[in-house]
Motif scaffolding. Structure first.
Motif, PDB file in Angstrom:
ATOM      1  N   GLU A  84       0.834  -1.199   0.000  1.00 57.75           N
ATOM      2  CA  GLU A  84       0.000   0.000   0.000  1.00 57.75           C
ATOM      3  C   GLU A  84       0.873   1.255   0.000  1.00 57.75           C
ATOM      4  N   VAL A  85       1.953   1.234   0.785  1.00 59.46           N
ATOM      5  CA  VAL A  85       2.870   2.358   0.869  1.00 59.46           C
ATOM      6  C   VAL A  85       4.285   1.804   0.802  1.00 59.46           C
ATOM      7  N   GLY A  86       5.132   2.434   0.013  1.00 60.97           N
ATOM      8  CA  GLY A  86       6.507   1.957  -0.108  1.00 60.97           C
ATOM      9  C   GLY A  86       7.472   3.096  -0.284  1.00 60.97           C
ATOM     10  N   HIS A  98       9.813  -1.590   3.819  1.00 63.31           N
ATOM     11  CA  HIS A  98       8.462  -1.366   3.317  1.00 63.31           C
ATOM     12  C   HIS A  98       7.593  -0.795   4.433  1.00 63.31           C
ATOM     13  N   GLY A  99       6.534  -0.121   4.047  1.00 60.35           N
ATOM     14  CA  GLY A  99       5.589   0.384   5.027  1.00 60.35           C
ATOM     15  C   GLY A  99       5.598   1.891   5.136  1.00 60.35           C
ATOM     16  N   VAL A 100       5.068   2.382   6.261  1.00 59.40           N
ATOM     17  CA  VAL A 100       4.818   3.807   6.434  1.00 59.40           C
ATOM     18  C   VAL A 100       6.105   4.616   6.496  1.00 59.40           C
ATOM     19  N   THR A 101       7.095   4.155   7.269  1.00 59.55           N
ATOM     20  CA  THR A 101       8.322   4.936   7.431  1.00 59.55           C
ATOM     21  C   THR A 101       9.062   5.135   6.113  1.00 59.55           C
ATOM     22  N   GLY A 135       7.769   5.098   3.198  1.00 60.63           N
ATOM     23  CA  GLY A 135       6.908   5.984   2.421  1.00 60.63           C
ATOM     24  C   GLY A 135       7.059   7.434   2.840  1.00 60.63           C
ATOM     25  N   LEU A 136       7.191   7.660   4.147  1.00 61.32           N
ATOM     26  CA  LEU A 136       7.397   9.015   4.655  1.00 61.32           C
ATOM     27  C   LEU A 136       8.735   9.572   4.187  1.00 61.32           C
ATOM     28  N   ILE A 137       9.778   8.738   4.225  1.00 54.67           N
ATOM     29  CA  ILE A 137      11.098   9.184   3.771  1.00 54.67           C
ATOM     30  C   ILE A 137      11.062   9.512   2.279  1.00 54.67           C
ATOM     31  N   MET A 138      10.369   8.684   1.510  1.00 53.96           N
ATOM     32  CA  MET A 138      10.234   8.941   0.079  1.00 53.96           C
ATOM     33  C   MET A 138       9.586  10.293  -0.172  1.00 53.96           C
ATOM     34  N   MET A 139       8.548  10.624   0.605  1.00 49.57           N
ATOM     35  CA  MET A 139       7.873  11.912   0.421  1.00 49.57           C
ATOM     36  C   MET A 139       8.771  13.070   0.842  1.00 49.57           C
ATOM     37  N   GLU A 154      18.693  11.441  12.890  1.00 48.03           N
ATOM     38  CA  GLU A 154      18.805  12.126  14.177  1.00 48.03           C
ATOM     39  C   GLU A 154      17.467  12.263  14.899  1.00 48.03           C
ATOM     40  N   ARG A 155      16.402  12.582  14.174  1.00 51.41           N
ATOM     41  CA  ARG A 155      15.116  12.844  14.832  1.00 51.41           C
ATOM     42  C   ARG A 155      14.241  11.602  14.935  1.00 51.41           C
ATOM     43  N   LEU A 156      14.070  10.894  13.827  1.00 49.03           N
ATOM     44  CA  LEU A 156      13.246   9.685  13.867  1.00 49.03           C
ATOM     45  C   LEU A 156      13.997   8.487  14.444  1.00 49.03           C
ATOM     46  N   LYS A 157      15.313   8.590  14.519  1.00 50.92           N
ATOM     47  CA  LYS A 157      16.149   7.482  14.995  1.00 50.92           C
ATOM     48  C   LYS A 157      15.929   6.235  14.139  1.00 50.92           C
ATOM     49  N   ALA A 158      15.766   6.441  12.846  1.00 51.19           N
ATOM     50  CA  ALA A 158      15.572   5.335  11.909  1.00 51.19           C
ATOM     51  C   ALA A 158      16.806   5.206  11.029  1.00 51.19           C
TER      52      ALA A 158
END
Length: 217
Positions: free
Chosen positions: A70-72, A96-99, A101-105, A139-143
């Motif tokens: 659904e989101v990638g 895969h998933g929301v994170t 997808g957020l980085i892509m945006m 730094e902020r999302l710690k991802a």
């Protein structure tokens, strides 16, 4: 809610237990349906940011995205700079998933803003995009999701300048019928805070009738 002191008590307890399980199942189903709708909305928002059709005097351009989830994190962008140059970018966020997808945006927003409003070289775009993503994601999302990313500027007369690291481009040469691989040497985004010392511009050219293929996996 039935209560007795004989066999009906056991039956009543079973019915009561079944009723509670049914309520839990209904809530779980409602929650899954809510999440499904939210993911579908996120997919629509994500794909709405991608260009559907771009016209150019010298080039024929086609682009398509078929997400497996659904989101990638798959990304591409095609746009014109304030000076009128055609740019395109392509990349893919790990996972895969929301994170992703957020980085892509985030990457799409950074790339689009820089190209439309400022006059940068491809390597400068990559360096700035990497720094902003590193600050936001690492730094902020710690991802620790990394992103392959290449941006390309068309100079005209078949000449392209690119920077970044992604899967090799494929060029089909009409004159020979052979396919040629164009290396995209560089560093993934969100891997190091500063990649300016190892990010470089490179060029390649297309002749009339050649086809360039850029893709994600």
């Amino acid at each position: 809610h039935v209560t007795t002191n004989d066999e009906l008590q056991v039956l009543a307890e079973k019915f009561n237990s079944m009723g509670r399980e049914l309520q839990v199942n209904i809530r779980e189903r409602e929650e899954k349906e809510r999440l499904k709708k939210e993911m579908e909305l996120a997919q629509r928002i994500q794909t709405a940011l991608l260009p559907k059709e771009v016209k150019h005097d010298e080039l024929e351009i086609e682009a398509k995205m078929l997400p497996a989830d659904e989101v990638g994190g798959d990304f591409y962008d095609i746009l014109f700079s304030k000076s009128g140059n055609l740019w395109f970018a392509i990349g893919d966020v790990s996972g895969h998933g929301v994170t992703p997808g957020l980085i892509m945006m985030m990457a799409q927003t950074i790339h689009s803003t820089m190209i439309r409003h400022l006059d940068y070289t491809p390597k400068e775009v990559v360096n700035v995009a990497n720094y902003i993503l590193y600050q936001n994601v690492h730094e902020r999302l710690k991802a620790d999701h990394f992103m392959t990313f290449v941006t390309v500027k068309y100079l005209g007369n078949g000449v392209f300048v690119h920077a970044g690291a992604h899967l090799d481009f494929i060029v089909h040469r009409q004159a020979t019928g052979a396919c040629e691989l164009i290396d995209t040497d560089g560093v993934w985004l969100n891997f190091l805070e500063d990649i300016s010392h190892i990010t470089k511009d490179a060029t390649f050219s297309l002749e009339i009738g050649d086809t360039l293929v850029a893709y994600t996996d």
